[in-house]
Design a protein around this motif. Structure first.
Motif, PDB file in Angstrom:
ATOM      1  N   LEU A   1       1.181  -1.060  -0.059  1.00  0.00           N
ATOM      2  CA  LEU A   1      -0.190  -0.198  -0.174  1.00  0.00           C
ATOM      3  C   LEU A   1       1.155   1.587   0.313  1.00  0.00           C
ATOM      4  CD1 LEU A   1      -2.989  -1.261   2.517  1.00  0.00           C
ATOM      5  CD2 LEU A   1      -2.693  -1.334   0.146  1.00  0.00           C
ATOM      6  N   SER A   2       0.628   1.986  -0.258  1.00  0.00           N
ATOM      7  CA  SER A   2       1.132   3.982  -1.087  1.00  0.00           C
ATOM      8  C   SER A   2       0.348   4.636  -0.468  1.00  0.00           C
ATOM      9  CB  SER A   2       1.554   3.819  -2.692  1.00  0.00           C
ATOM     10  OG  SER A   2       2.410   2.563  -3.263  1.00  0.00           O
ATOM     11  N   CYS A   3       0.570   5.142   0.128  1.00  0.00           N
ATOM     12  CA  CYS A   3       0.091   6.291   1.260  1.00  0.00           C
ATOM     13  C   CYS A   3       0.811   8.208   0.736  1.00  0.00           C
ATOM     14  CB  CYS A   3       0.210   6.620   2.706  1.00  0.00           C
ATOM     15  SG  CYS A   3      -0.981   8.452   3.292  1.00  0.00           S
ATOM     16  N   ALA A   4      -0.043   8.740  -0.289  1.00  0.00           N
ATOM     17  CA  ALA A   4       0.960   9.662  -0.666  1.00  0.00           C
ATOM     18  C   ALA A   4       0.202  10.708  -0.483  1.00  0.00           C
ATOM     19  CB  ALA A   4       1.036   9.509  -2.341  1.00  0.00           C
ATOM     20  N   ALA A   5       1.279  12.087  -0.358  1.00  0.00           N
ATOM     21  CA  ALA A   5       0.630  12.817   0.611  1.00  0.00           C
ATOM     22  C   ALA A   5       0.971  14.571   0.066  1.00  0.00           C
ATOM     23  CB  ALA A   5       1.842  13.485   1.936  1.00  0.00           C
ATOM     24  N   SER A   6      -0.419  15.267   0.098  1.00  0.00           N
ATOM     25  CA  SER A   6       0.572  16.868  -0.584  1.00  0.00           C
ATOM     26  C   SER A   6      -0.133  17.852  -0.351  1.00  0.00           C
ATOM     27  CB  SER A   6      -0.473  16.418  -2.487  1.00  0.00           C
ATOM     28  OG  SER A   6      -1.488  16.639  -1.843  1.00  0.00           O
ATOM     29  N   GLY A   7       0.255  18.974  -0.897  1.00  0.00           N
ATOM     30  CA  GLY A   7      -0.522  20.161  -0.338  1.00  0.00           C
ATOM     31  C   GLY A   7       0.911  20.848   0.815  1.00  0.00           C
ATOM     32  N   PHE A  64       4.136  -7.560   8.768  1.00  0.00           N
ATOM     33  CA  PHE A  64       3.485  -6.044   7.814  1.00  0.00           C
ATOM     34  C   PHE A  64       4.787  -5.448   7.983  1.00  0.00           C
ATOM     35  CE2 PHE A  64      -1.063  -5.517   7.786  1.00  0.00           C
ATOM     36  CZ  PHE A  64      -1.251  -6.876   7.051  1.00  0.00           C
ATOM     37  N   THR A  65       5.188  -4.019   7.013  1.00  0.00           N
ATOM     38  CA  THR A  65       6.567  -3.544   7.448  1.00  0.00           C
ATOM     39  C   THR A  65       6.568  -2.020   7.010  1.00  0.00           C
ATOM     40  OG1 THR A  65       8.423  -5.689   6.838  1.00  0.00           O
ATOM     41  CG2 THR A  65       8.873  -3.037   6.483  1.00  0.00           C
ATOM     42  N   ILE A  66       6.543  -1.396   7.522  1.00  0.00           N
ATOM     43  CA  ILE A  66       6.289   0.439   7.120  1.00  0.00           C
ATOM     44  C   ILE A  66       7.797   0.783   6.379  1.00  0.00           C
ATOM     45  CG2 ILE A  66       6.896   0.729   9.425  1.00  0.00           C
ATOM     46  CD1 ILE A  66       3.624   2.798   8.256  1.00  0.00           C
ATOM     47  N   GLN A 101       3.697  -2.315   3.172  1.00  0.00           N
ATOM     48  CA  GLN A 101       4.444  -4.162   3.193  1.00  0.00           C
ATOM     49  C   GLN A 101       3.751  -5.066   3.830  1.00  0.00           C
ATOM     50  OE1 GLN A 101       6.009  -4.228  -0.309  1.00  0.00           O
ATOM     51  NE2 GLN A 101       5.158  -6.457   0.263  1.00  0.00           N
ATOM     52  N   MET A 102       2.926  -5.702   2.889  1.00  0.00           N
ATOM     53  CA  MET A 102       1.909  -6.868   3.724  1.00  0.00           C
ATOM     54  C   MET A 102       2.348  -8.097   3.283  1.00  0.00           C
ATOM     55  SD  MET A 102      -1.344  -4.730   3.605  1.00  0.00           S
ATOM     56  CE  MET A 102      -2.753  -5.776   4.591  1.00  0.00           C
ATOM     57  N   ASN A 103       3.001  -8.699   3.886  1.00  0.00           N
ATOM     58  CA  ASN A 103       3.831 -10.383   3.502  1.00  0.00           C
ATOM     59  C   ASN A 103       1.504 -11.109   4.119  1.00  0.00           C
ATOM     60  OD1 ASN A 103       5.021  -9.281   1.754  1.00  0.00           O
ATOM     61  ND2 ASN A 103       6.953  -9.253   3.396  1.00  0.00           N
TER      62      ASN A 103
END
Length: 123
Positions: A20-26, A67-69, A81-83
């Protein structure tokens, strides 16, 4: 002014993996930590992992070892990362940002939230 967008969810078989990705903007200059939360149908939302700008991390017992962040500051993105996924991991997943300096797993410590991405794991 500050937005978060999750991506990478989907459907996988048990034992599979997703990132999973979490993209931040602003304006995200005040952000200190980013957490991942999940909410399964009929259950309360729970924090599963968090990471701060100093790279300190926290991972919930329910996903520890699987899981690894991580983060890429140049891309302003946090990954999960979800395994070894199991059907019990099926949930809507959210990322959120906090101005705290510790990687809390408590949802009340987070101010900015994404819209969520669904993870479904089949037996």
């Amino acid at each position: 002014q500050t937005r978060f967008e999750e991506s990478g969810g989907g459907s996988v078989q048990a034992g599979g993996s997703l990132r999973l990705s979490c993209a931040a903007s602003g304006n995200t200059r005040s952000r200190q930590c980013v957490g991942w939360f999940r909410q399964a149908q009929g259950k309360e939302r729970e924090g599963i992992a968090a990471i701060c700008t100093n790279s300190r991390t926290n991972v919930a017992d329910s996903v520890w070892g699987r899981f690894t962040i991580s983060q890429d500051n140049t891309k302003n993105t946090v990954y999960l990362q979800m395994n070894s996924l199991t059907p019990e991991d099926t949930a809507m997943h959210y990322c959120a940002a906090s101005w705290l300096s510790v990687p809390s797993l408590g949802q009340r410590d987070y101010q900015y939230w994404g819209q969520g991405t669904q993870v479904t794991v089949s037996s």
